[in-house]
Structure formats: C-alpha cells, structure tokens
Design an enzyme around this catalytic site. Structure first.
Site, PDB file in Angstrom:
ATOM      1  N   SER A   1      63.388  32.262  -5.350  1.00 54.70           N
ATOM      2  CA  SER A   1      61.883  33.090  -6.021  1.00 54.70           C
ATOM      3  C   SER A   1      62.424  33.666  -6.891  1.00 54.70           C
ATOM      4  O   SER A   1      63.213  34.943  -6.368  1.00 54.70           O
ATOM      5  CB  SER A   1      61.759  33.852  -4.832  1.00 54.70           C
ATOM      6  OG  SER A   1      60.415  34.799  -5.313  1.00 54.70           O
TER       7      SER A   1
ATOM      8  N   HIS B   1      62.022  28.582  -7.116  1.00 56.36           N
ATOM      9  CA  HIS B   1      61.006  28.678  -6.775  1.00 56.36           C
ATOM     10  C   HIS B   1      59.731  29.675  -7.927  1.00 56.36           C
ATOM     11  O   HIS B   1      60.260  30.592  -8.041  1.00 56.36           O
ATOM     12  CB  HIS B   1      61.303  29.288  -5.752  1.00 56.36           C
ATOM     13  CG  HIS B   1      60.343  29.398  -4.670  1.00 56.36           C
ATOM     14  ND1 HIS B   1      59.023  28.866  -4.176  1.00 56.36           N
ATOM     15  CD2 HIS B   1      59.017  30.871  -4.402  1.00 56.36           C
ATOM     16  CE1 HIS B   1      58.134  29.354  -3.452  1.00 56.36           C
ATOM     17  NE2 HIS B   1      57.893  30.113  -3.863  1.00 56.36           N
TER      18      HIS B   1
ATOM     19  N   ASP C   1      56.890  31.884  -8.682  1.00 50.20           N
ATOM     20  CA  ASP C   1      55.744  32.623  -8.056  1.00 50.20           C
ATOM     21  C   ASP C   1      54.299  32.525  -8.793  1.00 50.20           C
ATOM     22  O   ASP C   1      54.882  33.569  -9.639  1.00 50.20           O
ATOM     23  CB  ASP C   1      56.550  33.939  -7.446  1.00 50.20           C
ATOM     24  CG  ASP C   1      57.084  33.580  -6.503  1.00 50.20           C
ATOM     25  OD1 ASP C   1      56.700  33.422  -5.238  1.00 50.20           O
ATOM     26  OD2 ASP C   1      58.185  33.858  -6.451  1.00 50.20           O
TER      27      ASP C   1
ATOM     28  N   MET D   1      51.218  33.442  -9.403  1.00 45.28           N
ATOM     29  CA  MET D   1      49.742  34.395  -8.814  1.00 45.28           C
ATOM     30  C   MET D   1      48.490  34.640  -9.968  1.00 45.28           C
ATOM     31  O   MET D   1      49.178  35.939 -10.961  1.00 45.28           O
ATOM     32  CB  MET D   1      50.729  35.994  -8.815  1.00 45.28           C
ATOM     33  CG  MET D   1      52.120  35.930  -7.467  1.00 45.28           C
ATOM     34  SD  MET D   1      52.261  37.294  -6.850  1.00 45.28           S
ATOM     35  CE  MET D   1      54.281  36.779  -5.977  1.00 45.28           C
TER      36      MET D   1
ATOM     37  N   HIS E   1      54.431  27.723  -6.285  1.00 45.42           N
ATOM     38  CA  HIS E   1      54.018  28.093  -5.786  1.00 45.42           C
ATOM     39  C   HIS E   1      52.255  29.151  -6.013  1.00 45.42           C
ATOM     40  O   HIS E   1      52.377  29.666  -7.052  1.00 45.42           O
ATOM     41  CB  HIS E   1      55.351  29.160  -5.238  1.00 45.42           C
ATOM     42  CG  HIS E   1      53.884  30.000  -3.389  1.00 45.42           C
ATOM     43  ND1 HIS E   1      54.835  30.874  -2.672  1.00 45.42           N
ATOM     44  CD2 HIS E   1      52.976  29.222  -3.102  1.00 45.42           C
ATOM     45  CE1 HIS E   1      53.626  31.604  -2.190  1.00 45.42           C
ATOM     46  NE2 HIS E   1      52.688  30.821  -2.550  1.00 45.42           N
TER      47      HIS E   1
ATOM     48  N   MET F   1      49.420  30.693  -6.034  1.00 47.13           N
ATOM     49  CA  MET F   1      49.242  31.276  -5.550  1.00 47.13           C
ATOM     50  C   MET F   1      47.786  32.183  -6.035  1.00 47.13           C
ATOM     51  O   MET F   1      47.749  33.246  -6.638  1.00 47.13           O
ATOM     52  CB  MET F   1      49.838  32.897  -5.374  1.00 47.13           C
ATOM     53  CG  MET F   1      50.794  33.143  -3.791  1.00 47.13           C
ATOM     54  SD  MET F   1      52.365  33.647  -4.010  1.00 47.13           S
ATOM     55  CE  MET F   1      53.743  33.062  -5.652  1.00 47.13           C
TER      56      MET F   1
ATOM     57  N   MET G   1      54.349  30.165   4.623  1.00 45.54           N
ATOM     58  CA  MET G   1      54.554  31.657   4.322  1.00 45.54           C
ATOM     59  C   MET G   1      55.079  32.539   5.638  1.00 45.54           C
ATOM     60  O   MET G   1      54.354  32.509   6.176  1.00 45.54           O
ATOM     61  CB  MET G   1      53.479  32.228   3.930  1.00 45.54           C
ATOM     62  CG  MET G   1      52.872  31.868   2.406  1.00 45.54           C
ATOM     63  SD  MET G   1      54.429  31.380   1.474  1.00 45.54           S
ATOM     64  CE  MET G   1      54.568  33.364   1.299  1.00 45.54           C
TER      65      MET G   1
ATOM     66  N   ASP H   1      59.189  30.934   3.179  1.00 47.48           N
ATOM     67  CA  ASP H   1      59.165  31.578   1.983  1.00 47.48           C
ATOM     68  C   ASP H   1      58.785  33.642   2.556  1.00 47.48           C
ATOM     69  O   ASP H   1      57.772  33.222   2.892  1.00 47.48           O
ATOM     70  CB  ASP H   1      57.752  32.005   1.219  1.00 47.48           C
ATOM     71  CG  ASP H   1      58.268  32.035  -0.205  1.00 47.48           C
ATOM     72  OD1 ASP H   1      58.910  32.970  -0.085  1.00 47.48           O
ATOM     73  OD2 ASP H   1      57.129  32.354  -1.114  1.00 47.48           O
TER      74      ASP H   1
HETATM   75  O1  LIG Z   1      55.725  34.428  -2.228  1.00 50.22           O
HETATM   76  C1  LIG Z   1      56.770  35.648  -3.146  1.00 50.22           C
HETATM   77  C2  LIG Z   1      55.596  36.786  -2.494  1.00 50.22           C
HETATM   78  O2  LIG Z   1      53.983  36.221  -2.417  1.00 50.22           O
HETATM   79  C3  LIG Z   1      57.750  34.999  -2.625  1.00 50.22           C
HETATM   80  O3  LIG Z   1      58.363  34.052  -2.966  1.00 50.22           O
HETATM   81  C4  LIG Z   1      58.501  35.911  -2.086  1.00 50.22           C
HETATM   82  O4  LIG Z   1      58.208  36.648  -0.962  1.00 50.22           O
HETATM   83  C5  LIG Z   1      60.419  35.884  -1.602  1.00 50.22           C
HETATM   84  O5  LIG Z   1      60.923  37.258  -1.939  1.00 50.22           O
HETATM   85  P1  LIG Z   1      61.360  37.899  -0.803  1.00 50.22           P
HETATM   86  O6  LIG Z   1      62.729  36.685  -0.361  1.00 50.22           O
HETATM   87  O7  LIG Z   1      62.290  38.733  -1.267  1.00 50.22           O
HETATM   88  O8  LIG Z   1      61.017  38.312   0.576  1.00 50.22           O
END
Ligand SMILES: O=C(CO)[C@H](O)[C@H](O)COP(=O)(O)O
Length: 251
Positions: free
Chosen positions: A10, A35, A37, A39, A76, A78, A168, A202
């Site tokens: 990520s 990945h 993200d 948001m 992803h 969000m 998640m 994730d």
């Molecule tokens: O979607 C996410 C947060 O919404 C991130 O991809 C996820 O939290 C990854 O971070 P970590 O591996 O540090 O937990």
C-alpha cells in the site's frame, strides 16, 4: 486450483515526496501489484490523491502485460461516488478498480462534471468497470456482512461478477492500524465457497499477522507500513508470499 500469492504494497506508507521512485522500487523489490489508496474525505475521514497523481506514478511503473500481472495498479476507491471516477482512473492507468459495497448505491453520474439523480448498484457498477476495460473489485468495511456478496458473486451475467473481493481488516482511512482478526471468518467463508477467487485483505498485515490471513484463505496481501517501514522490504515481501504459498501447498 488455489489462486497464486499476490503481494500489493500500500503506497499510503510510501514517501509522498518521492512517490514515483518508491513505487518502482517496491516492484523491483519483489512486489506484484501496487495498492493505490484513493480517499475523498467523505467516505473515509482522510484525503489522498486523484487521477493526476496516479497518472504520474504510472509513468514510473510498467503496465502489466497480462491481466493480474506484475505492475497492476490496484486502486482501492475509498470514495462516496465510485461510478463518477471510473473513466478518469482508467485514463490515469488504473488496472483494477475496487469500489466499496457501502458506496455502490450512490449516484450513477459518469463523470466529475455530470449530475444524475439516478442511483447505481454493485452489479451495474461491476459491469460498467468491465466495459471500460478494467478488472473490478468489491470491498467490504468491517461492519458489512459477507452475506451481501453471494447474490453478486452468483450473478448470471459474468460481467456483473467481481474479479476480486477485498475484506478490510481495519477501518478504512489510515495506515498503521491494528489488524482485526475478527474479519477472517469472512475470508474463510469466501474461500470455502470460491476456491479460485482472488481474496484480498488490507490493514495491519505483516510478519506477525500474515499466517492467520493466509490460513483463512487470503491470497492478495496488502501491506503498507510493514513493507515501506522495513529495513529490508524485499525480505518482508518474500515472507508474505511464502506464507500464502505454504497455505496453497506450493512449498
Ligand atoms: O486501505 C488502507 C487504509 O484504509 C491501507 O491500505 C491499509 O491500512 C494499509 O496500511 P497498513 O498495512 O499500514 O495497515
């Protein structure tokens, strides 16, 4: 046949000031996908980036030569209005557009400028993403039951079926949170019914939690802080892959 292990760092945990460099580096360190993200500050209480930045980092990472191949941009989403951004993200270089089930009944507007009073649905949205030439994923927040997926996965029209399900294992919004093992029964249930489905997890994944996720049946592993915060990211990527392959009986 069990689906292959896919490791998707990520980039929320990358150095934003050298994002292109960090993205190409993680791929050369053994990552399969990125990945990405996205948001919007509405669906989750945080903001990241939009299509212009995704297009910039695409310039640093070769496009995959096959579906699910190395360099896949796993976006992803969000965001509160996923249909609005499908075409923009396709243009920016997204390969897999993964929206949230919880946001999938929102507006059917097809671009940021367009307005629409109509609503869409998860199956319509999956078909729409496929028709734009991308793979489609559907993500569930911790509070959402896995039971909402059965009707979608069983759709008569293959274009309405997702290519990947994302469970998640933290509340979406921030990296570095604690892994929620309470979400693993969803993964187990999905794997029992769909031996070949790509199941992504994730949130909070790393050396201490990967075995639980792999044993439950996850094969697409997102890890942000565990990879980008490691002294030797390639070692962590290899360890995550090995846990999934072991579970698949390939080692
Ligand atoms: O979607 C996410 C947060 O919404 C991130 O991809 C996820 O939290 C990854 O971070 P970590 O591996 O540090 O937990």
């Amino acid at each position: 046949m069990a689906p292959k292990a896919i490791i998707a760092p990520s980039i929320l945990s990358a150095d934003f000031a050298s994002l292109g460099h960090d993205c190409s580096k993680t791929i050369s360190q053994g990552a399969d996908w990125l990945h990405v993200d996205i948001m919007d500050g509405h669906f989750v209480p945080n903001l990241t980036w939009g299509p212009p930045i995704v297009a910039k980092i695409r310039g640093h990472v070769d496009k995959p030569t096959e579906a699910y191949g190395k360099g896949t941009f796993d976006c992803h989403m969000m965001i509160a209005e996923p249909k609005k951004w499908v075409k923009e993200f396709k243009k920016a270089g997204c390969d897999l557009y993964c929206f949230h089930y919880e946001a999938a009944f929102s507006t059917a507007a097809e671009s940021p400028e367009a307005k629409s009073d109509e609503k869409t649905s998860p199956k319509e949205l999956i078909k729409y993403i496929h028709n734009q030439g991308m793979l489609a994923g559907i993500a569930l927040k911790p509070a959402t039951s896995v039971d909402v997926l059965w009707e979608i996965l069983e759709s008569e029209d293959p274009k309405e079926r997702p290519d990947m399900v994302l469970i998640m294992t933290v509340e979406p919004g921030f990296g570095g949170q604690k892994f929620m093992a309470s979400e693993l029964p969803k993964v187990q249930e999905l794997r029992k019914r769909y031996p070949e489905l790509n199941i992504e997890v994730d949130g909070g994944l790393g050396p201490a939690t990967i075995d639980q996720a792999a044993d439950a049946g996850a094969n697409v592993i997102v890890a942000g802080s565990a990879v980008f915060g490691a002294q030797d990211p390639s070692e962590v990527i290899a360890l995550l892959r090995e846990a999934v392959e072991k579970r698949n009986g390939k080692l």
